[in-house]
Design an enzyme around this catalytic site. Structure first.
Site, PDB file in Angstrom:
ATOM      1  N   PHE A  46       0.812  -1.221   0.000  1.00  0.00           N
ATOM      2  CA  PHE A  46       0.000   0.000   0.000  1.00  0.00           C
ATOM      3  C   PHE A  46       0.844   1.268   0.000  1.00  0.00           C
ATOM      4  CE2 PHE A  46       0.990  -0.098   4.528  1.00  0.00           C
ATOM      5  CZ  PHE A  46       1.128   1.253   4.815  1.00  0.00           C
ATOM      6  N   GLU A  55      -5.004  -3.867  -1.865  1.00  0.00           N
ATOM      7  CA  GLU A  55      -6.455  -3.629  -1.831  1.00  0.00           C
ATOM      8  C   GLU A  55      -6.796  -2.409  -0.979  1.00  0.00           C
ATOM      9  OE1 GLU A  55      -4.613  -5.942  -0.519  1.00  0.00           O
ATOM     10  OE2 GLU A  55      -5.653  -7.231   0.924  1.00  0.00           O
ATOM     11  N   ARG A  56      -5.747  -1.833  -0.311  1.00  0.00           N
ATOM     12  CA  ARG A  56      -6.044  -0.693   0.556  1.00  0.00           C
ATOM     13  C   ARG A  56      -6.056   0.644  -0.184  1.00  0.00           C
ATOM     14  NH1 ARG A  56      -2.664  -1.992   5.926  1.00  0.00           N
ATOM     15  NH2 ARG A  56      -1.340  -3.297   4.631  1.00  0.00           N
ATOM     16  N   GLU A 101       9.732  -4.199  12.705  1.00  0.00           N
ATOM     17  CA  GLU A 101       9.414  -3.048  11.860  1.00  0.00           C
ATOM     18  C   GLU A 101       8.085  -2.463  12.355  1.00  0.00           C
ATOM     19  OE1 GLU A 101       8.028  -3.832   7.803  1.00  0.00           O
ATOM     20  OE2 GLU A 101       9.295  -2.183   7.097  1.00  0.00           O
ATOM     21  N   SER A 125       5.479  -7.006   3.100  1.00  0.00           N
ATOM     22  CA  SER A 125       6.044  -7.367   4.407  1.00  0.00           C
ATOM     23  C   SER A 125       6.820  -8.687   4.332  1.00  0.00           C
ATOM     24  CB  SER A 125       4.919  -7.479   5.435  1.00  0.00           C
ATOM     25  OG  SER A 125       4.024  -8.496   5.036  1.00  0.00           O
ATOM     26  N   CYS A 184       9.659   1.685   3.324  1.00  0.00           N
ATOM     27  CA  CYS A 184      10.582   0.583   3.632  1.00  0.00           C
ATOM     28  C   CYS A 184      12.006   1.102   3.780  1.00  0.00           C
ATOM     29  CB  CYS A 184      10.529  -0.477   2.553  1.00  0.00           C
ATOM     30  SG  CYS A 184      11.158   0.135   1.007  1.00  0.00           S
ATOM     31  N   LYS A 217      -1.220  -7.070  -9.208  1.00  0.00           N
ATOM     32  CA  LYS A 217      -2.194  -7.199  -8.112  1.00  0.00           C
ATOM     33  C   LYS A 217      -1.799  -6.157  -7.076  1.00  0.00           C
ATOM     34  CE  LYS A 217      -3.171  -8.460  -4.455  1.00  0.00           C
ATOM     35  NZ  LYS A 217      -3.559  -7.449  -3.422  1.00  0.00           N
TER      36      LYS A 217
HETATM   37  P1  NAD Z   1       1.633  -6.671   2.916  1.00  0.00           P
HETATM   38  O1  NAD Z   1       2.672  -7.731   2.948  1.00  0.00           O
HETATM   39  O2  NAD Z   1       0.540  -6.716   3.914  1.00  0.00           O
HETATM   40  O3  NAD Z   1       0.899  -6.660   1.480  1.00  0.00           O
HETATM   41  C1  NAD Z   1       1.628  -6.711   0.274  1.00  0.00           C
HETATM   42  C2  NAD Z   1       0.790  -7.420  -0.781  1.00  0.00           C
HETATM   43  O4  NAD Z   1       0.579  -8.777  -0.369  1.00  0.00           O
HETATM   44  C3  NAD Z   1      -0.585  -6.796  -0.991  1.00  0.00           C
HETATM   45  O5  NAD Z   1      -0.864  -6.754  -2.374  1.00  0.00           O
HETATM   46  C4  NAD Z   1      -1.512  -7.751  -0.259  1.00  0.00           C
HETATM   47  O6  NAD Z   1      -2.793  -7.834  -0.849  1.00  0.00           O
HETATM   48  C5  NAD Z   1      -0.802  -9.087  -0.383  1.00  0.00           C
HETATM   49  N1  NAD Z   1      -1.103  -9.975   0.753  1.00  0.00           N
HETATM   50  C6  NAD Z   1      -1.352  -9.601   2.031  1.00  0.00           C
HETATM   51  N2  NAD Z   1      -1.595 -10.686   2.794  1.00  0.00           N
HETATM   52  C7  NAD Z   1      -1.488 -11.760   1.988  1.00  0.00           C
HETATM   53  C8  NAD Z   1      -1.620 -13.165   2.210  1.00  0.00           C
HETATM   54  N3  NAD Z   1      -1.898 -13.665   3.407  1.00  0.00           N
HETATM   55  N4  NAD Z   1      -1.432 -13.992   1.169  1.00  0.00           N
HETATM   56  C9  NAD Z   1      -1.135 -13.495  -0.048  1.00  0.00           C
HETATM   57  N5  NAD Z   1      -1.009 -12.178  -0.313  1.00  0.00           N
HETATM   58  C10 NAD Z   1      -1.180 -11.315   0.686  1.00  0.00           C
HETATM   59  O7  NAD Z   1       2.404  -5.268   2.965  1.00  0.00           O
HETATM   60  P2  NAD Z   1       1.801  -3.810   3.163  1.00  0.00           P
HETATM   61  O8  NAD Z   1       1.342  -3.648   4.568  1.00  0.00           O
HETATM   62  O9  NAD Z   1       0.869  -3.478   2.067  1.00  0.00           O
HETATM   63  O10 NAD Z   1       3.115  -2.925   2.935  1.00  0.00           O
HETATM   64  C11 NAD Z   1       4.022  -2.604   3.964  1.00  0.00           C
HETATM   65  C12 NAD Z   1       5.212  -3.541   3.957  1.00  0.00           C
HETATM   66  O11 NAD Z   1       5.849  -3.506   2.687  1.00  0.00           O
HETATM   67  C13 NAD Z   1       6.282  -3.127   4.951  1.00  0.00           C
HETATM   68  O12 NAD Z   1       6.774  -4.273   5.582  1.00  0.00           O
HETATM   69  C14 NAD Z   1       7.358  -2.485   4.085  1.00  0.00           C
HETATM   70  O13 NAD Z   1       8.656  -2.518   4.610  1.00  0.00           O
HETATM   71  C15 NAD Z   1       7.253  -3.331   2.872  1.00  0.00           C
HETATM   72  N6  NAD Z   1       7.837  -2.662   1.712  1.00  0.00           N
HETATM   73  C16 NAD Z   1       9.043  -3.106   1.273  1.00  0.00           C
HETATM   74  C17 NAD Z   1       9.663  -2.472   0.222  1.00  0.00           C
HETATM   75  C18 NAD Z   1      10.999  -2.944  -0.271  1.00  0.00           C
HETATM   76  O14 NAD Z   1      11.372  -2.556  -1.359  1.00  0.00           O
HETATM   77  N7  NAD Z   1      11.736  -3.748   0.461  1.00  0.00           N
HETATM   78  C19 NAD Z   1       9.033  -1.385  -0.414  1.00  0.00           C
HETATM   79  C20 NAD Z   1       7.788  -0.964   0.058  1.00  0.00           C
HETATM   80  C21 NAD Z   1       7.198  -1.621   1.120  1.00  0.00           C
END
Ligand code: NAD
Length: 501
Positions: A150, A177-178, A384, A227, A282, A174
């Site tokens: 998100f 969704e937020r 984090e 994450s 991140c 994909k």
């Molecule tokens: P998230 O992991 O909750 O979601 C990321 C994606 O995974 C979304 O599209 C979500 O729909 C999907 N997802 C969520 N739960 C799932 C499940 N159980 N099974 C399959 N798919 C699922 O992350 P977020 O909260 O949207 O974003 C924040 C996180 O992203 C932080 O940890 C941040 O550090 C990380 N991030 C990392 C980078 C990087 O380059 N390393 C860049 C931006 C964000």
């Protein structure tokens, strides 16, 4: 009536038919502003079928023609910046200048992607044996899926699809969704720029959509950003289904402040890197490691009033420095960490929990929080937090500071602030981290370099965009050729060195 965000399949907005919907909120007010369709496995398969059908013609298109489309897309992004940034801020909550900044960094990847034909040229060696020539080319991997978080709804997808498309792949995105609206609008612009139908599809959804992408044999590669818990699952599941996977994950970025650092510069850097975008980056700095008590006291003295004075406001207020966090859950989780820090004995120098904005009482706002005397056994140090919370850890010397950086499970980014060339050079060389800043707090590489962490901040072998992106989205093929006019050697039963031919 709230709007509904659907899918983009085969070049057009496609209504979701699952009957499952997710709420999209305005984080500044807590109001539901849209419903997002959550795709079924069958709807995802429609997108995969569309991308599969579009692949041969797209992969065969001369790269220079693909560039013309990408170039037009870049111009459309620039002329629609205001509209996209406003859409982005309204669902994400970040300030408008920050939304524009994110889009600008995404556009830089599009600009890099316009030049990708240069990177697909391959290598050629004449006469590797007598009359034998050898050459290598990079070919597309096929249908690629991108799953994004998100926090950068415009930029992070742009780390992926412009590069993948310019390498001749088709793509299914994909988004989170937020805050799903930006991606859909941008997909329309790419279509307007001339992208053939099916080359980029957008599927909105949750775990069901993601699991279909991870297991369907029609998908060749997966780029994930999000994450660590989910990223590790994506990597393991995708690999178990024979896909190439890169998963860029969570972080706990340290900034080491040496006693000789310019303290004013270090303070400015920590304010921007710790609290910008409400700490939901991140590459945010969430730990300041002050070397020596004197440096620590000085830093905390300078930071505290600045953190206290941060202007907390919705994106519609042009003076806003700190917008809301993404959701009620996120706000509660961050507050839970503040409680846990206090229980563990850290000193809460600035407490931003009591912020209340008139007219925005249901928004997910949190003022800047500053902890001092955080130690490495505390959860606020280990995890984090992903919010506007900065922890100061006191180290007795440089070696202890470097040890903290290297022992942490995450390895995305780290910075050192110093005037000492030896310390800076040692840090660049010794830190077990993917991206290092020397007097630069958020060392996000530009588009033609590559972005990625080490340790549990990345699963897979490739960083994203730049040359690493081109490598991830292509397969190397090497040809060895000989023509009939060459010397006839008869049947050969043993390997020969090139020089023996
Ligand atoms: P998230 O992991 O909750 O979601 C990321 C994606 O995974 C979304 O599209 C979500 O729909 C999907 N997802 C969520 N739960 C799932 C499940 N159980 N099974 C399959 N798919 C699922 O992350 P977020 O909260 O949207 O974003 C924040 C996180 O992203 C932080 O940890 C941040 O550090 C990380 N991030 C990392 C980078 C990087 O380059 N390393 C860049 C931006 C964000």
């Amino acid at each position: 009536m709230t709007k509904t965000v659907h899918h983009f399949i085969d070049g057009k907005i496609t209504l979701g038919k699952s009957g499952r919907m997710g709420d999209v909120f305005n984080p500044a007010t807590g109001d539901v502003t849209a419903q997002v369709a959550l795709a079924t496995a069958d709807e995802v398969r429609m997108a995969i079928a569309s991308a599969t059908k579009a692949l041969p013609a797209w992969a065969a298109m001369p790269p220079a023609r693909r560039t013309q489309i990408m170039f037009k897309f870049r111009d459309l992004l620039i002329s629609h910046t205001e509209e996209i940034a406003t859409l982005l801020s309204a669902e994400h909550g970040k300030t408008l200048p920050d939304a524009k900044g994110e889009l600008g960094r995404g556009i830089e990847v599009v600009e890099f992607a316009c030049g990708i034909p240069h990177l697909l040229k391959g290598e050629y060696s004449e006469n590797v044996g007598t009359n034998v020539d050898s050459y290598s080319v990079r070919q597309p991997v096929g249908v690629v899926a991108g799953i994004t978080p998100f926090n950068f709804p415009a930029m992070v997808p742009m780390w992926m699809y412009p590069v993948a498309l310019m390498c001749g792949n088709t793509f299914i995105l994909k988004p989170s969704e937020r805050d799903p609206s930006v991606v859909l609008r941008v997909a329309e612009l790419l279509s307007e720029a001339g992208l053939p139908d099916g080359v980029l599809n957008v599927i909105n959804g949750d775990k069901e959509a993601v699991d279909t992408l991870l297991t369907d044999p029609g998908v060749a590669a997966i780029s994930f950003v999000g994450s660590t818990t989910i990223g590790e699952y994506i990597y393991k599941t995708g690999c178990a289904h024979g896909k190439r996977v890169q998963a860029l994950c969570g972080a706990k970025n340290h900034m080491v402040v040496m006693p000789d650092a310019d303290m004013e510069q270090a303070t400015d850097a920590l304010i921007g890197a710790g609290y910008g975008s409400a700490g939901e980056r991140c590459m945010a700095i969430s730990v300041a490691v002050a070397v020596g008590d004197e440096a620590a006291d000085e830093l905390v003295k300078r930071l505290a009033p600045r953190v206290q004075a941060l202007k907390v406001a919705p994106y519609t207020d042009p003076e806003s420095e700190l917008g809301p966090v993404i959701s009620r859950d996120s706000l509660d989780r961050i507050k839970g960490y503040i409680d846990s820090g206090l229980e563990a004995g850290a000193e809460l120098v600035v407490d931003g929990r009591d912020v209340s904005l008139q007219g925005y009482e249901n928004g997910y706002f949190l003022g800047g929080c500053l902890f001092d005397r955080v130690t490495k056994d505390m959860d606020i140090y280990k995890d984090e937090i992903f919010g506007p919370v900065l922890s100061v850890v006191r180290a007795k010397d440089y070696d202890e500071a470097l040890g903290l950086v290297n022992d942490h499970e995450y390895g995305n980014g780290a910075a050192i602030f110093t005037r000492d060339g030896d310390a800076a050079r040692s840090f660049a060389n010794q830190a077990k981290i993917g991206m290092i800043g020397i007097n630069v707090p958020i060392p996000v590489p530009v588009a033609y370099h590559s972005f990625g962490g080490w340790k549990r901040s990345l699963f897979g072998d490739h960083h994203i965009h730049g040359m690493e992106g081109v490598r991830f989205y292509t397969k190397l093929k090497t040809m060895t050729t000989r023509w009939p006019s060459g010397i006839r050697e008869g049947a050969e039963f043993h390997f020969k060195r090139g020089s023996e031919h």
